[in-house]
Design a protein around this motif. Structure first.
Motif, PDB file in Angstrom:
ATOM      1  N   ASN A 139       0.831  -1.207   0.000  1.00 58.35           N
ATOM      2  CA  ASN A 139       0.000   0.000   0.000  1.00 58.35           C
ATOM      3  C   ASN A 139       0.864   1.256   0.000  1.00 58.35           C
ATOM      4  N   GLN A 140       1.963   1.223   0.750  1.00 50.45           N
ATOM      5  CA  GLN A 140       2.880   2.360   0.748  1.00 50.45           C
ATOM      6  C   GLN A 140       3.427   2.608  -0.640  1.00 50.45           C
ATOM      7  N   ASN A 141       3.835   1.526  -1.318  1.00 46.96           N
ATOM      8  CA  ASN A 141       4.396   1.671  -2.667  1.00 46.96           C
ATOM      9  C   ASN A 141       3.377   2.248  -3.631  1.00 46.96           C
ATOM     10  N   MET A 142       2.117   1.823  -3.504  1.00 46.56           N
ATOM     11  CA  MET A 142       1.079   2.345  -4.399  1.00 46.56           C
ATOM     12  C   MET A 142       0.821   3.830  -4.146  1.00 46.56           C
ATOM     13  N   LEU A 143       0.771   4.208  -2.873  1.00 43.85           N
ATOM     14  CA  LEU A 143       0.552   5.620  -2.547  1.00 43.85           C
ATOM     15  C   LEU A 143       1.701   6.480  -3.057  1.00 43.85           C
ATOM     16  N   LEU A 144       2.920   5.988  -2.881  1.00 36.90           N
ATOM     17  CA  LEU A 144       4.082   6.730  -3.378  1.00 36.90           C
ATOM     18  C   LEU A 144       4.060   6.809  -4.899  1.00 36.90           C
ATOM     19  N   GLY A 145       3.596   5.726  -5.546  1.00 39.77           N
ATOM     20  CA  GLY A 145       3.476   5.739  -7.005  1.00 39.77           C
ATOM     21  C   GLY A 145       2.496   6.789  -7.486  1.00 39.77           C
TER      22      GLY A 145
ATOM     23  N   GLU B 271       3.992  10.240  -7.313  1.00 36.33           N
ATOM     24  CA  GLU B 271       5.041  10.497  -8.299  1.00 36.33           C
ATOM     25  C   GLU B 271       4.499  10.698  -9.709  1.00 36.33           C
ATOM     26  N   LEU B 272       3.214  10.432  -9.920  1.00 31.06           N
ATOM     27  CA  LEU B 272       2.665  10.525 -11.276  1.00 31.06           C
ATOM     28  C   LEU B 272       2.823  11.917 -11.878  1.00 31.06           C
ATOM     29  N   SER B 273       2.676  12.948 -11.048  1.00 31.71           N
ATOM     30  CA  SER B 273       2.775  14.310 -11.581  1.00 31.71           C
ATOM     31  C   SER B 273       4.214  14.713 -11.867  1.00 31.71           C
ATOM     32  N   GLU B 274       5.194  13.953 -11.356  1.00 29.51           N
ATOM     33  CA  GLU B 274       6.598  14.291 -11.541  1.00 29.51           C
ATOM     34  C   GLU B 274       7.243  13.512 -12.684  1.00 29.51           C
ATOM     35  N   VAL B 275       6.529  12.520 -13.209  1.00 26.85           N
ATOM     36  CA  VAL B 275       7.066  11.659 -14.266  1.00 26.85           C
ATOM     37  C   VAL B 275       6.294  11.926 -15.552  1.00 26.85           C
ATOM     38  N   THR B 276       6.998  12.004 -16.670  1.00 26.15           N
ATOM     39  CA  THR B 276       6.371  12.244 -17.963  1.00 26.15           C
ATOM     40  C   THR B 276       6.324  10.953 -18.769  1.00 26.15           C
ATOM     41  N   VAL B 277       5.547  10.963 -19.860  1.00 32.97           N
ATOM     42  CA  VAL B 277       5.361   9.747 -20.638  1.00 32.97           C
ATOM     43  C   VAL B 277       6.655   9.264 -21.272  1.00 32.97           C
TER      44      VAL B 277
ATOM     45  N   ASP C  95       9.385   9.091 -19.897  1.00 27.78           N
ATOM     46  CA  ASP C  95      10.154   8.374 -18.890  1.00 27.78           C
ATOM     47  C   ASP C  95       9.798   6.890 -18.867  1.00 27.78           C
ATOM     48  N   ILE C  96       8.599   6.539 -19.313  1.00 29.73           N
ATOM     49  CA  ILE C  96       8.154   5.145 -19.204  1.00 29.73           C
ATOM     50  C   ILE C  96       7.802   4.534 -20.555  1.00 29.73           C
ATOM     51  N   MET C  97       7.860   5.308 -21.646  1.00 31.69           N
ATOM     52  CA  MET C  97       7.419   4.807 -22.947  1.00 31.69           C
ATOM     53  C   MET C  97       8.313   3.674 -23.447  1.00 31.69           C
ATOM     54  N   ILE C  98       7.745   2.850 -24.313  1.00 31.87           N
ATOM     55  CA  ILE C  98       8.527   1.860 -25.041  1.00 31.87           C
ATOM     56  C   ILE C  98       9.218   2.597 -26.179  1.00 31.87           C
ATOM     57  N   PRO C  99      10.555   2.634 -26.218  1.00 32.13           N
ATOM     58  CA  PRO C  99      11.237   3.434 -27.232  1.00 32.13           C
ATOM     59  C   PRO C  99      10.949   2.951 -28.646  1.00 32.13           C
ATOM     60  N   ARG C 100      11.118   3.842 -29.593  1.00 29.69           N
ATOM     61  CA  ARG C 100      10.782   3.587 -30.987  1.00 29.69           C
ATOM     62  C   ARG C 100      11.427   2.315 -31.523  1.00 29.69           C
ATOM     63  N   ASN C 101      12.688   2.080 -31.174  1.00 24.46           N
ATOM     64  CA  ASN C 101      13.382   0.918 -31.733  1.00 24.46           C
ATOM     65  C   ASN C 101      12.862  -0.408 -31.185  1.00 24.46           C
ATOM     66  N   GLU C 102      12.037  -0.371 -30.132  1.00 22.30           N
ATOM     67  CA  GLU C 102      11.475  -1.598 -29.577  1.00 22.30           C
ATOM     68  C   GLU C 102       9.993  -1.757 -29.892  1.00 22.30           C
TER      69      GLU C 102
ATOM     70  N   GLU D 174      -1.494   0.401 -19.296  1.00 24.53           N
ATOM     71  CA  GLU D 174      -0.853  -0.563 -18.407  1.00 24.53           C
ATOM     72  C   GLU D 174       0.487  -0.035 -17.893  1.00 24.53           C
ATOM     73  N   ASP D 175       1.233   0.653 -18.759  1.00 26.23           N
ATOM     74  CA  ASP D 175       2.520   1.217 -18.340  1.00 26.23           C
ATOM     75  C   ASP D 175       2.338   2.205 -17.193  1.00 26.23           C
ATOM     76  N   ILE D 176       1.287   3.030 -17.278  1.00 25.92           N
ATOM     77  CA  ILE D 176       1.040   4.014 -16.216  1.00 25.92           C
ATOM     78  C   ILE D 176       0.594   3.326 -14.933  1.00 25.92           C
ATOM     79  N   LEU D 177      -0.291   2.332 -15.063  1.00 25.86           N
ATOM     80  CA  LEU D 177      -0.765   1.626 -13.875  1.00 25.86           C
ATOM     81  C   LEU D 177       0.373   0.889 -13.181  1.00 25.86           C
ATOM     82  N   GLU D 178       1.340   0.403 -13.961  1.00 29.50           N
ATOM     83  CA  GLU D 178       2.476  -0.289 -13.359  1.00 29.50           C
ATOM     84  C   GLU D 178       3.330   0.662 -12.525  1.00 29.50           C
ATOM     85  N   GLU D 179       3.290   1.962 -12.837  1.00 28.27           N
ATOM     86  CA  GLU D 179       4.006   2.930 -12.009  1.00 28.27           C
ATOM     87  C   GLU D 179       3.383   3.040 -10.624  1.00 28.27           C
ATOM     88  N   ILE D 180       2.112   2.650 -10.517  1.00 24.89           N
ATOM     89  CA  ILE D 180       1.405   2.733  -9.235  1.00 24.89           C
ATOM     90  C   ILE D 180       1.451   1.404  -8.490  1.00 24.89           C
ATOM     91  N   VAL D 181       1.090   0.325  -9.171  1.00 27.31           N
ATOM     92  CA  VAL D 181       0.936  -0.971  -8.496  1.00 27.31           C
ATOM     93  C   VAL D 181       2.096  -1.912  -8.721  1.00 27.31           C
TER      94      VAL D 181
END
Length: 394
Positions: free
Chosen positions: A159-165, A168-174, A176-183, A288-295
């Motif tokens: 629960n702590q990890n989810m709350l911290l996630g 942090e959502l407002s401090e992280v941009t897309v 930072d977590i996107m699948i890069p073009r070459n992949e 799913e990428d965004i939700l994984e930042e939370i859970v």
């Protein structure tokens, strides 16, 4: 004054009578302090006067010194240090019952409190202090993060990890977590239909970008569910694929995750193409990428295949050059800089200000980095070891 304001608000919502009275008193702390100190000083001065009279009658002039010393000890122990220490340690046990006495007492001597507060508030205004200002206690994001960390056993670690996630959502941009073009895996309409069918039958993804020749010429997003009927009818063709695709959804690379999560919800989307300021596609990001930042990781499939960090016997780590710095920091509890490049390859090349022709070793803050494999102008693998702070400083 020692009450936890957030627990107090919680108890007020639960209709706790003592909490409601205490909260009402704390709305104007100047009046609360006024009524307490009027009674406190009145009793102390009265006790001092009575003790002095008694001591003088018993011991004469020496009684003044005796009364002063004795009363100082008595007041400090029984009227100041002991009760205030107990109240600071157990504020609710003292404050809630006391509020039943202080509330009517404030009404009874309100004229006196009003006069004294008027004088003191005017004096405080000379120093720019507004005692009637907003007394609400608001927490910043960093303070909330500290509060979650200090919850300890009261909050399970997950629960702590989810709350911290979430924080942090407002401090992280897309980007930072996107699948890069070459992949990015997608359907190229320039391929022959047999190649496309083979790719569709083997893909593990439910949504794929469809493009013409290169990813920048994307024509839409394909959901495998929409293609199921086409497969069932045995009429798979490029025209049939174009009929079931959905128009592409583009996302600026600097969009905060918190904002993008709301955009996914309002646009009924689950995948988007990340573009830079020139409109070139840099990668893709999914809901799913965004939700994984939370859970955390939603799926453990292929976890071994996707592993990018490998612990070595000497305490160092082999890290894939394409690994995101944020993921490395999270996994190893490091603090590699994240305000520049997003991957380990980018961090190393930016630090060196060039692409090395052969393996090199460098030190970045308290991390020693050694390149192990370089090919196609990309650092494929690096060895990283965290140095003790003192050694890094030396």
């Amino acid at each position: 004054m020692s009450l936890n304001r957030y627990r107090l608000k919680h108890l007020v919502k639960k209709k706790h009578r003592g909490a409601k009275k205490a909260s009402k008193l704390l709305e104007r702390p100047d009046r609360l302090i006024g009524v307490i100190l009027i009674g406190n000083n009145f009793v102390n001065i009265l006790a001092s006067a009575i003790a002095t009279v008694i001591a003088v009658r018993l011991w004469g002039d020496a009684g003044i010194a005796i009364a002063t010393a004795a009363l100082t000890v008595v007041i400090l122990i029984f009227a100041e240090v002991s009760p205030k220490t107990m109240a600071a340690l157990h504020p609710e046990k003292i404050a809630f019952p006391a509020s039943y006495l202080l509330s009517p007492l404030l009404k009874l001597i309100y004229p006196l409190v009003w006069i004294i507060n008027g004088i003191t508030n005017t004096f405080l205004k000379l120093f720019g202090i507004n005692v009637t200002g907003d007394n609400n206690h608001h927490l910043s994001t960093e303070e909330l993060r500290t509060l979650v960390h200090e919850a300890g056993a009261l909050l399970p670690q997950n629960n702590q990890n989810m709350l911290l996630g979430v924080l942090e959502l407002s401090e992280v941009t897309v980007n930072d977590i996107m699948i890069p073009r070459n992949e990015v895996i997608g359907i190229d309409l320039d391929d022959d239909i047999d190649t496309i069918i083979s790719q569709l039958s083997r893909t593990e993804h439910t949504r794929l970008p469809v493009y013409q020749g290169e990813l920048n010429k994307v024509v839409g997003l394909l959901h495998m569910r929409n293609l199921a009927q086409v497969f069932h009818e045995g009429q798979v063709s490029k025209a049939a694929i174009l009929q079931v695709i959905r128009e592409p959804y583009f996302i600026p690379e600097s969009t905060p995750l918190q904002t993008q999560l709301l955009h996914f919800q309002s646009h009924n989307r689950r995948i988007g193409l990340v573009v830079d300021e020139y409109g070139d596609i840099q990668g893709i990001v999914t809901l799913e990428d965004i939700l994984e930042e939370i859970v955390g990781e939603l799926s453990s499939n292929n976890k071994e295949e996707d592993q990018e960090i490998f612990l070595q016997e000497d305490g160092s780590y082999f890290v894939d050059g394409s690994a995101y710095i944020r993921d490395v920091n999270k996994s190893l509890e490091w603090d590699l800089p994240t305000d520049g490049p997003k991957t380990m390859n980018g961090l190393i090349t930016e630090t060196l200000e060039s692409i090395p022709d052969a393996n090199v070793c460098l030190q970045l803050e308290n991390y020693r980095i050694e390149t192990l494999q370089i090919s196609d102008n990309v650092i494929k693998t690096a060895r990283i070891i965290a140095l003790p702070k003192t050694e890094a400083d030396d």
